[in-house]
Design an enzyme around this catalytic site. Sequence first.
Site, PDB file in Angstrom:
ATOM      1  N   TYR A  69      41.069  23.286 -21.760  1.00 30.73           N
ATOM      2  CA  TYR A  69      39.697  22.789 -22.641  1.00 30.73           C
ATOM      3  C   TYR A  69      38.475  24.062 -22.139  1.00 30.73           C
ATOM      4  O   TYR A  69      38.186  24.935 -22.638  1.00 30.73           O
ATOM      5  CB  TYR A  69      39.033  21.572 -22.376  1.00 30.73           C
ATOM      6  CG  TYR A  69      39.849  20.533 -23.374  1.00 30.73           C
ATOM      7  CD1 TYR A  69      40.838  21.098 -24.276  1.00 30.73           C
ATOM      8  CD2 TYR A  69      39.657  19.169 -22.985  1.00 30.73           C
ATOM      9  CE1 TYR A  69      41.670  19.733 -24.941  1.00 30.73           C
ATOM     10  CE2 TYR A  69      40.289  18.286 -23.960  1.00 30.73           C
ATOM     11  CZ  TYR A  69      41.202  18.857 -24.616  1.00 30.73           C
ATOM     12  OH  TYR A  69      41.878  17.697 -25.389  1.00 30.73           O
ATOM     13  N   GLU A 102      41.515   6.780 -24.530  1.00 30.23           N
ATOM     14  CA  GLU A 102      41.988   6.736 -23.228  1.00 30.23           C
ATOM     15  C   GLU A 102      40.963   6.263 -22.236  1.00 30.23           C
ATOM     16  O   GLU A 102      41.143   6.544 -20.914  1.00 30.23           O
ATOM     17  CB  GLU A 102      42.428   8.257 -22.997  1.00 30.23           C
ATOM     18  CG  GLU A 102      43.855   8.543 -23.564  1.00 30.23           C
ATOM     19  CD  GLU A 102      44.950   7.719 -22.860  1.00 30.23           C
ATOM     20  OE1 GLU A 102      45.281   8.280 -21.492  1.00 30.23           O
ATOM     21  OE2 GLU A 102      45.479   7.017 -23.469  1.00 30.23           O
ATOM     22  N   SER A 136      43.443  21.411 -14.194  1.00 25.99           N
ATOM     23  CA  SER A 136      44.256  20.725 -13.221  1.00 25.99           C
ATOM     24  C   SER A 136      45.763  20.829 -13.762  1.00 25.99           C
ATOM     25  O   SER A 136      46.066  20.808 -14.774  1.00 25.99           O
ATOM     26  CB  SER A 136      43.799  19.085 -13.274  1.00 25.99           C
ATOM     27  OG  SER A 136      42.200  19.069 -12.990  1.00 25.99           O
ATOM     28  N   THR A 172      31.048  15.536 -16.663  1.00 24.81           N
ATOM     29  CA  THR A 172      29.835  15.652 -15.692  1.00 24.81           C
ATOM     30  C   THR A 172      28.971  14.516 -15.873  1.00 24.81           C
ATOM     31  O   THR A 172      28.591  13.906 -16.968  1.00 24.81           O
ATOM     32  CB  THR A 172      29.088  16.894 -15.718  1.00 24.81           C
ATOM     33  OG1 THR A 172      28.401  16.992 -16.832  1.00 24.81           O
ATOM     34  CG2 THR A 172      30.003  18.189 -15.423  1.00 24.81           C
ATOM     35  N   GLU A 211      25.789  14.820 -15.949  1.00 28.60           N
ATOM     36  CA  GLU A 211      24.712  15.411 -17.014  1.00 28.60           C
ATOM     37  C   GLU A 211      25.138  15.218 -18.275  1.00 28.60           C
ATOM     38  O   GLU A 211      24.298  14.806 -19.140  1.00 28.60           O
ATOM     39  CB  GLU A 211      24.456  16.970 -16.586  1.00 28.60           C
ATOM     40  CG  GLU A 211      23.776  17.250 -15.171  1.00 28.60           C
ATOM     41  CD  GLU A 211      24.672  17.122 -14.148  1.00 28.60           C
ATOM     42  OE1 GLU A 211      24.132  17.139 -13.016  1.00 28.60           O
ATOM     43  OE2 GLU A 211      25.747  17.023 -14.330  1.00 28.60           O
TER      44      GLU A 211
END
Length: 374
Positions: free
Chosen positions: A124, A239, A157, A355, A357
């Site tokens: 992404y 999810e 990841s 995040t 934010e």
Amino acid sequence: MDFGFSAEAQDFRREVLAFLDDYRGSDGYFHRGVDAWRTLKEVYRELGARGWLSLSWPTEFGGAGLPPVYEFILWDEMAYARVARPPMGSGLVAKALMAHGSPDQIERFLPALRAGTRNFCLGYSEPEAGSDLGGVRTRAVVQDDRYRIDGAKCWTSNAHWADDVWLLARTGELSDRSRGLSVFIVPLDTPGVTVSPIPTFDGGRLNEVRFDGVEVPAANRVGAENRGWEVVSSALAVERHVQFPPKRVRRDLEDLIAWVHAVGLDEQPSVRQRLAELGSKVLEVQALSLALLDEIDAGEPSAVAAAYHKLAGTLACQDIGRAAMEFGSPEALVSGTDVEFLWRQAILETIGGGTSEVMRGLIARRALGLEAAG
């Protein structure tokens, strides 16, 4: 804390705890060991063999058709034991394929995802776009029955051991933003794919994944062209209840308390007061997680509840890690100690999965209506 789950769900929890006895200490949750991913792949295969990677899958797709509370219990205990996070393949990817995949894709991918023998990473974020997925620049150009992909993903990841990347790429114009994106399944051993390490602040590893003239069959595009945003959004929606388990935060606090006792700080009134304050924050995270689970179980929109939960959880992790330094023990500043690791890892956790934010912005727009006011 008594979650008030059914007797059947509590029986399942006991099964999970018994299973975890063989894996405690493997630390696949944080990947602190260089080879932690090897044990993690074994854990996923064992979970698949038990049918635990497909607990909430509909029965028509080979799942158990159980309510989401079973997934919640599984990954809550996995997080507390520091053994594993939910795999992207059997969660986000599989559920997106059930909703948007072709019969061929369902037949090709779901059996291995259910068995835990095929692992995915998410493609992404990008160097220029960051987490603004509407600004994705990695481009996929159709050529007959194939797509040619060029671009790069970063902070990915598990790309160094996964089998495939769930790739969000631009098939429309950049000005189309989210309306010009498509999703592809790209095997990571495809010619033109390069995976390079990005060391992280907590001693772990993320990756840059480059695509240089990578060709994939059109049959690997999931959903319609330029409708990738729908695929991505629907996958995330189902999810949220397993992405930040509350027992992960509780374990951080328990580790801090154990350390406080070990270094002899437990009799200091200021330390005891601070630990009590942190305990209240952990209970808040648990309560928010149950509210989120209740919304998902009822089939209600859960984005705001998920944002509240994620924000509270990551802030609590930071507060717990920071407290050790506030207590004044030198060990809290020594790199490599468990208590110092809590602080470094909490910073990474704040970024991953959205995040703080982004979470605050979502709450402001959807819960407080500030977008219209602005």
